[in-house]
Scaffold this motif. Structure first.
Motif, PDB file in Angstrom:
ATOM      1  N   LYS A 169       0.816  -1.208   0.000  1.00  0.00           N
ATOM      2  CA  LYS A 169       0.000   0.000   0.000  1.00  0.00           C
ATOM      3  C   LYS A 169       0.854   1.264   0.000  1.00  0.00           C
TER       4      LYS A 169
ATOM      5  N   ASN B  61      -6.137 -13.464   2.620  1.00  0.00           N
ATOM      6  CA  ASN B  61      -6.930 -12.257   2.434  1.00  0.00           C
ATOM      7  C   ASN B  61      -6.030 -11.037   2.495  1.00  0.00           C
ATOM      8  N   GLY B  62      -6.505  -9.957   1.897  1.00  0.00           N
ATOM      9  CA  GLY B  62      -5.730  -8.731   1.930  1.00  0.00           C
ATOM     10  C   GLY B  62      -5.522  -8.204   3.333  1.00  0.00           C
ATOM     11  N   ASP B  63      -6.488  -8.466   4.242  1.00  0.00           N
ATOM     12  CA  ASP B  63      -6.349  -7.985   5.613  1.00  0.00           C
ATOM     13  C   ASP B  63      -5.646  -8.995   6.509  1.00  0.00           C
TER      14      ASP B  63
ATOM     15  N   HIS C 214      -0.539  -9.246  -5.440  1.00  0.00           N
ATOM     16  CA  HIS C 214      -1.825  -8.829  -4.880  1.00  0.00           C
ATOM     17  C   HIS C 214      -2.826  -8.665  -6.003  1.00  0.00           C
ATOM     18  N   TYR C 215      -4.026  -9.284  -5.807  1.00  0.00           N
ATOM     19  CA  TYR C 215      -5.088  -9.226  -6.797  1.00  0.00           C
ATOM     20  C   TYR C 215      -6.201  -8.318  -6.272  1.00  0.00           C
ATOM     21  N   PRO C 216      -6.415  -7.160  -6.903  1.00  0.00           N
ATOM     22  CA  PRO C 216      -7.393  -6.210  -6.384  1.00  0.00           C
ATOM     23  C   PRO C 216      -8.835  -6.662  -6.512  1.00  0.00           C
ATOM     24  N   ASP C 217      -9.158  -7.505  -7.525  1.00  0.00           N
ATOM     25  CA  ASP C 217     -10.551  -7.895  -7.715  1.00  0.00           C
ATOM     26  C   ASP C 217     -11.055  -8.779  -6.578  1.00  0.00           C
ATOM     27  N   THR C 218     -10.191  -9.604  -6.021  1.00  0.00           N
ATOM     28  CA  THR C 218     -10.574 -10.469  -4.899  1.00  0.00           C
ATOM     29  C   THR C 218      -9.917 -10.047  -3.595  1.00  0.00           C
ATOM     30  N   ASP C 219      -9.055  -9.038  -3.645  1.00  0.00           N
ATOM     31  CA  ASP C 219      -8.299  -8.568  -2.481  1.00  0.00           C
ATOM     32  C   ASP C 219      -7.598  -9.742  -1.799  1.00  0.00           C
ATOM     33  N   THR C 220      -6.874 -10.513  -2.590  1.00  0.00           N
ATOM     34  CA  THR C 220      -6.126 -11.646  -2.069  1.00  0.00           C
ATOM     35  C   THR C 220      -4.637 -11.457  -2.346  1.00  0.00           C
TER      36      THR C 220
END
Length: 227
Positions: free
Chosen positions: A48, A129-131, A95-101
């Motif tokens: 980020k 997961n992104g988080d 990082h894949y933004p469409d699935t936030d993975t």
């Protein structure tokens, strides 16, 4: 869910209960460390904070294409005293933004506990997961915990070892589980299970499907199988 324990022996009446209880105690000791290590792998604050090109950008429909990619990366975290707590390495992170993975190839996790114990985890690939709330290790998964020695340093052999092809960590509910066969080695014993789940909040360690366990105290050998 099947709970395994060797049958009682006349010369070691407390052994069957103690080894499984000790295994659960050790699992409860290393699980928080493992979950925090997965969280360190799942946090992509470094992504980020990657500088972006200035200027207006038109919105683009989401596609399953990585928006960030890092090769040969290493992420370290230190405590307030400056001591290293976690280190996450990988050959590539995407990082894949469409699935936030988040996907990591050749992931290697190293975490140090407050008592000096070392946790190592490796896998061919990690998906989370992104988080960082969930993390999955896939392919040649190995998790090892090395206990500290009184005279300093670490034990040569791991106190607990988990091997398999899949390991799912849920940080929110503090669970580790796998629907695929796993092998747990502890104190000279070995547990083979078709599946397993460990709940840190309840302290329950369960095995599913056809499972077997062998525990070899000095001068003896015991085996139990459950359908």
């Amino acid at each position: 869910m099947v709970t395994l324990a060797p049958p009682p022996a006349p010369s070691r009446r407390r052994l069957p209960q103690s080894w499984l209880w000790r295994l659960q105690s050790l699992a409860s000791a290393y699980l928080p460390l493992l979950l925090m290590a997965f969280l360190a792998a799942g946090t992509w604050w470094l992504v980020k904070n990657t500088p972006l090109l200035d200027g207006p950008m038109e919105p683009v429909p989401p596609r399953h294409v990585p928006d960030y990619r890092m090769q040969g990366f290493e992420l370290q975290r230190f405590d307030a005293t400056g001591a290293l707590r976690f280190r996450v390495e990988g050959s590539e992170m995407r990082h894949y933004p469409d699935t936030d993975t988040l996907e990591i190839d050749g992931v290697r996790l190293r975490a140090f506990a407050a008592d000096g114990a070392l946790l190592l985890a490796t896998a061919r690939r990690a998906v989370g997961n992104g988080d960082g709330s969930e993390m999955q290790l896939l392919g040649d998964v190995t998790v090892q915990r090395f206990e500290p020695l009184r005279e300093g340093g670490l034990a040569e052999r791991p106190a607990l070892e988990v091997r398999g092809e899949f390991l799912h960590a849920l940080l929110g509910s503090e669970k580790l589980r796998s629907h695929l066969p796993v092998v747990l080695r502890y104190a000279g014993g070995e547990v083979r299970a078709a599946s397993f789940e460990y709940d840190h909040l309840s302290g329950k360690l369960g095995f599913g499907g056809r499972s077997s366990a062998r525990f070899d105290p000095p001068g003896a050998r015991k085996r139990v199988a459950a359908p």
